[in-house]
Scaffold this motif. Sequence first.
Motif, short mmCIF file in Angstrom:
data_model
loop_
_atom_site.label_atom_id
_atom_site.label_comp_id
_atom_site.label_asym_id
_atom_site.label_seq_id
_atom_site.Cartn_x
_atom_site.Cartn_y
_atom_site.Cartn_z
N ALA A 1 -12.35 42.77 -4.63
CA ALA A 1 -13.53 42.41 -5.42
C ALA A 1 -14.25 41.25 -4.74
CB ALA A 1 -13.12 42.02 -6.83
N PHE B 1 -14.47 40.72 -1.49
CA PHE B 1 -15.30 41.28 -0.41
C PHE B 1 -16.59 41.85 -0.99
CE2 PHE B 1 -11.19 42.20 2.03
CZ PHE B 1 -11.30 41.03 2.74
N PHE B 2 -16.45 42.59 -2.08
CA PHE B 2 -17.63 43.19 -2.71
C PHE B 2 -18.63 42.10 -3.07
CE2 PHE B 2 -15.12 46.99 -3.24
CZ PHE B 2 -16.07 47.98 -3.17
N ASP B 3 -18.10 41.02 -3.64
CA ASP B 3 -18.94 39.92 -4.06
C ASP B 3 -19.71 39.33 -2.90
OD1 ASP B 3 -18.91 39.55 -6.71
OD2 ASP B 3 -17.68 37.75 -6.71
N LEU B 4 -18.97 39.05 -1.82
CA LEU B 4 -19.60 38.32 -0.72
C LEU B 4 -20.70 39.15 -0.08
CD1 LEU B 4 -16.51 36.57 0.84
CD2 LEU B 4 -18.38 35.55 -0.43
N VAL B 5 -20.48 40.45 0.05
CA VAL B 5 -21.50 41.28 0.66
C VAL B 5 -22.61 41.58 -0.34
CG1 VAL B 5 -21.97 43.49 1.75
CG2 VAL B 5 -19.89 42.26 2.28
N GLY B 6 -22.22 41.92 -1.56
CA GLY B 6 -23.23 42.23 -2.57
C GLY B 6 -24.13 41.05 -2.87
N GLY B 7 -23.57 39.85 -2.82
CA GLY B 7 -24.36 38.67 -3.16
C GLY B 7 -24.85 37.90 -1.96
N LEU B 8 -24.88 38.57 -0.80
CA LEU B 8 -25.20 37.85 0.43
C LEU B 8 -26.60 37.22 0.39
CD1 LEU B 8 -24.21 36.94 3.09
CD2 LEU B 8 -24.72 39.14 4.07
N GLU B 9 -27.55 37.95 -0.17
CA GLU B 9 -28.90 37.40 -0.21
C GLU B 9 -28.92 36.13 -1.05
OE1 GLU B 9 -31.94 39.89 -1.84
OE2 GLU B 9 -33.51 38.42 -1.43
N THR B 10 -28.24 36.19 -2.21
CA THR B 10 -28.16 35.03 -3.07
C THR B 10 -27.46 33.87 -2.36
OG1 THR B 10 -28.11 36.48 -4.99
CG2 THR B 10 -27.32 34.24 -5.32
N LEU B 11 -26.39 34.18 -1.63
CA LEU B 11 -25.68 33.14 -0.88
C LEU B 11 -26.59 32.51 0.15
CD1 LEU B 11 -22.22 34.81 -0.28
CD2 LEU B 11 -22.69 32.79 -1.66
N ARG B 12 -27.32 33.34 0.87
CA ARG B 12 -28.21 32.82 1.92
C ARG B 12 -29.30 31.97 1.31
NH1 ARG B 12 -31.30 35.93 6.26
NH2 ARG B 12 -31.10 34.08 7.56
N ALA C 1 -24.16 30.99 2.98
CA ALA C 1 -23.62 32.16 3.67
C ALA C 1 -22.69 31.77 4.81
CB ALA C 1 -24.77 33.01 4.20
N GLN D 1 -19.30 30.99 3.89
CA GLN D 1 -18.52 32.12 3.40
C GLN D 1 -17.92 32.94 4.53
OE1 GLN D 1 -17.64 32.47 0.41
NE2 GLN D 1 -18.93 30.83 -0.36
N LEU E 1 -22.26 47.78 1.25
CA LEU E 1 -20.88 47.59 0.80
C LEU E 1 -20.00 48.69 1.33
CD1 LEU E 1 -21.22 46.42 -2.87
CD2 LEU E 1 -19.95 45.31 -1.05
N TYR F 1 -27.68 37.76 -7.83
CA TYR F 1 -26.32 38.25 -7.96
C TYR F 1 -25.44 37.23 -8.67
CZ TYR F 1 -22.14 40.76 -6.46
OH TYR F 1 -20.99 41.50 -6.43
#
Lengths: 590, 552
Positions: A211, A213-224, A229, A232, B116, B419
């Motif tokens: 989960a 991994f899913f988070d980090l990729v799914g939320g990458l735009e938000t992280l950036r 990013a 992470q 993903l 997100y």
Amino acid sequence: MSSSRQDPEARVRARATQRRLGKASRAARAQLAATVVLGCLATALIIAQATLLAHIVVDAFLGGASLSALVPQLAWLLAVSLARGTVDLGFEATGRIGASRVMAELRSRLVRHLLKERPGALSGERSGALAAATVQGVDALEAYYARYMPQAVLAALTPLAILAWAVPRDWEAAAILAVTAPLVPVFMVLIGRLAEGATRRRWQRLSRLSARFFDLVGGLETLRANGRAEAQADSIAAAGESYRRETMATLRVGFLSALVLELLAMIGVALVAATVGIQLAEGSLGLTAGLTVLILAPEVYMPLRRLGSEFHAGADAMAAAEAIFEVLDRPVAVSAPADPIPAPDPLDAPLLLEGVEFSHAGREPVLRGVDLRLAPGETVALVGPSGGGKSTLLSLLLRLAEPDAGAIRCGGVDLRDVDPEAWRRRVAWVPQRPTIFAGTIADNIALGRPDAPRSEIEDAALDAMLGPVVGSLSEGLDTRVGDGGRRLSAGQAQRIGLARAFLLDAPLLLLDEPTAHLDAGTEREVVAAVEHLAAGRTALIVAHREAAVRGADRVVELRDGRITTPDGSPSDLLGHIWPKRSEGLGGVTA
Amino acid sequence: MRPLREILAVAPPSRRRLALSVALGAGAVLAAVGLLTTSGYLISRAAQRPEILALGVAIVGVRFFGISRALLRYAERLVSHDLAFRALTDLRSHLFRRLVPLVPAGLPGLGRGELLGRFVGDVDSLQDLYLRGLMPPAVAVVAGAGAIVVAFLILPVAALVLALSLLAAGVLVPLVTRAANRRAGRRQGAARAELTGQVLEVATGSAELAVAGRADDWIARADASGARLAELQRSDAVAGGLAAGLLTAIAGAAVVVMLAVAIPAVDSGVLAGVMLAALALLAMASFEAVAPLGVAAAGIDACATAAGRIEAVIDREPPVAEPARPLTPRRGVLRFDRVRFRYEEDAPWVLDGVDLALSPGRAVALLGPSGAGKSTLAELAVRFRDPTLGRIELAGVPLAAMAGDDVRAAVRLAPQDAYLFTSTLRDNVALGRSGAGDAAICEALEAVGLGPWLDSLPDGLDTEVGEAGAKVSGGQRQRIAAARGFLAAADFLVFDEPTAHLDPAGAADLQRRIANLAADDGPGVLVITHERAALDAFDEVLELRAGRIVTG
């Protein structure tokens, strides 16, 4: 994350589905029969091959036979070997054909279920996975029928046949096989039980990591966007490392059962070799029999070992079948009455909802006693909070579902006594997001009347304000859309839905948020089109935006599962329902 | 196979582990060969009725081979899986680092789900590259060579027979398997795609088809396409079976040929008769070395497809180049100067001469129909993209002269569909400013109108928001994302459609609260929205029309 291989729940479900498949599918039973026949053949050939080989070796070694004397036996041995190859070919080929048949059977049942018994039962996101399961799922099923099932059949047949053969010839070796072979499943179950708790806990930890991994990729735009990013990237490496450690810990236990299996098989063969050797040295056993038993010994364990390594093929295949069964298991939503009454016309008599209640399976009721009267030719706007059951109400009027309590009547007829397909012919329905089917725009508009003349399709397109859209396409109405064709925007799809309704010319019109995806300019045009469409028909329009309500004779609100009719004209109501928006509108004009 | 080589270059297996795991794998195969060969010798020797003691060595040998076979196999599986998972971890880190500068602007046509899929599913399926692509051929070569050496020691010509038959099986079986799979893939591909499309139509549009009275037509269509696919599958099944039968047949034939050369050798006294059974069993057992190659060959194409998909991400150019010597952003006006943007050459201009000045402390609403390029404008403001023409400056310094992360520290974007991470409410808000204290976080939640909700939560800030925020409503999600911006202490806050999932009353409330975030000593606010709500709260209302900004 990785596969179903280690998930203990998946294993249990897979077994249940396996049994289910055998019961539910004729093709599956035929396949099992074919596999059993081939399995018998394979077992016979294994014993024949061992016997022939032992005879040849003994004749040459102890009997001093020359090559020329042994040519016929060698030819037989070659023939048996090739026959074994052919049986393997047969397992694989029939397995693949069987998989294709079973999948076709399930698929066709699913398509019928979705279209006939429970239309509208699926929401968008899951359908992609389901469609893939019904077509690509055949690959997993191939592995199951071509490799897993033959090993399962052989595991049941071969050890018994070999034992039956060995007992009269060398009972000591047979006893060793008879004791060690059943230990294989026993130990596997024991180890499985011991490891189960630990595996389950690890599995949960693994799910949490995946989960992440899913988070980090799914939320990458938000992280950036939040400048996180880069930090992470290290966390991915750390999560990957713990993922590896957890997986390896699971595998160390998981592979234990394979280790025990292998040990039993190898020790079994070694014991047989030693026992046979000692009997031979004592002179109590002939070399031919001894050698045959030795050659057959590994074959006793072979299918058990292979079954273990093919287990995941079984589990993966069952996941696809499971997805289909899960849908097939849903009860039939609407059934046709035995003695249907002809469908009443909602332009002749009012359509009445009386105390209608409805809840989706296992959930809070959405409708808790809806009373509503739609007079012939009346346009009623239905408003209310989202998720309040407005679309559900439409599906009851479409007879895609039946009320749990209460009734829908028209001209004194309870709709339950009318054939649903006949009733639906009286209705034009434009859902929130009309589906665009693969074909031309004209085909799509003519969905409800496939034989409509071209001129009427063109008129319907113009009425639904599709003119500019069609005009901008070089192939006009013949432009291909849907899967493999041009993509239409949500607003364009919505106007296709309206064009369908124009062409259909049905007495009852049900519109679900007809302007939801439109910008202000198009919205104005479509609202005009809707008014034009509703004229002379009984219409119920679900609306979220005020513009769509303007042409309504009356506005009713669905709140807390009941219809309330606030006092006042539609325009007064707007102020009541959208106070903040009206105020915002003052600031800027569109 | 090029993508596979690239993956191996990016995430090479450790040489030491690879060597160890090949050695263990080959050892396991050879132990099985040793077990059967020794057993064959043992019972032939026993048939000559020697003293029982004379059999002792062979009996011990048989047991040794049997037990070591099982242990070696267990060890090999652990080492090889460990090797594969280590390589995949490296690959995942590498992929993530390449991904960072590409999201969101550098991956057109690649949605979140697709991405993903590549990051999780495709990377996972590449474990077969190591476990099935790399290991089995190496094990086959080493173990096969070992078996051939053993055969040579017993009878030189037997080594030749074994070498040739192992070579035949080791080459033919994978080739035929792969050819059969490719043929099936090629022939069935179109039929499968068509059928998938039809089932998908049925699944999504079943209600409309039923209401339109077309259910039977679509059933007939799906059945017809299904029958066409089944026909292809039937004729591809035999080719698939051929590969499976080939190994058994070649192994059986090898034993026959082995006997045919060994029996004359026994006749002529070159080979002791007692070794005949050993040799036959050696030939039989040796094929375990090449047995996994068929499955490996079948898997390698799937690996190549996954690798190709990953490569397609790794090889993309980032949409924005970082300056060699970045300047530090200062507080000042964020100015768009005749900014034009299009996605590709020849494509229509999305932004066609945008002039815009945002000052700290002021709240600006930018309206526009969907598809007008509003989100593109937001991405330009935080340097997720660069303009095609024109320039964007912060306090007189072009954005292109500053590091992207520095720009985004000064101009904070709350993206559309922000997100929520599978974690606590606290962690999700604190994303706005690392190390923010609970008091600051509560204040931020208060500011976006979540105060009463927060008070109602038994776990307060420790409340888990669920997987990707599944436990909070769409409206709460938007407000939490806005709270991040509140916390950020940036010079500018840019909100892209912050009210998409809110009802009209909630949208107006949130939009007003966001407008109020602008303060003279605080940030400037730009809200990009299609929602004409609470516009009176903004200092300025603009509209994006046909790629240009007009005063609303």
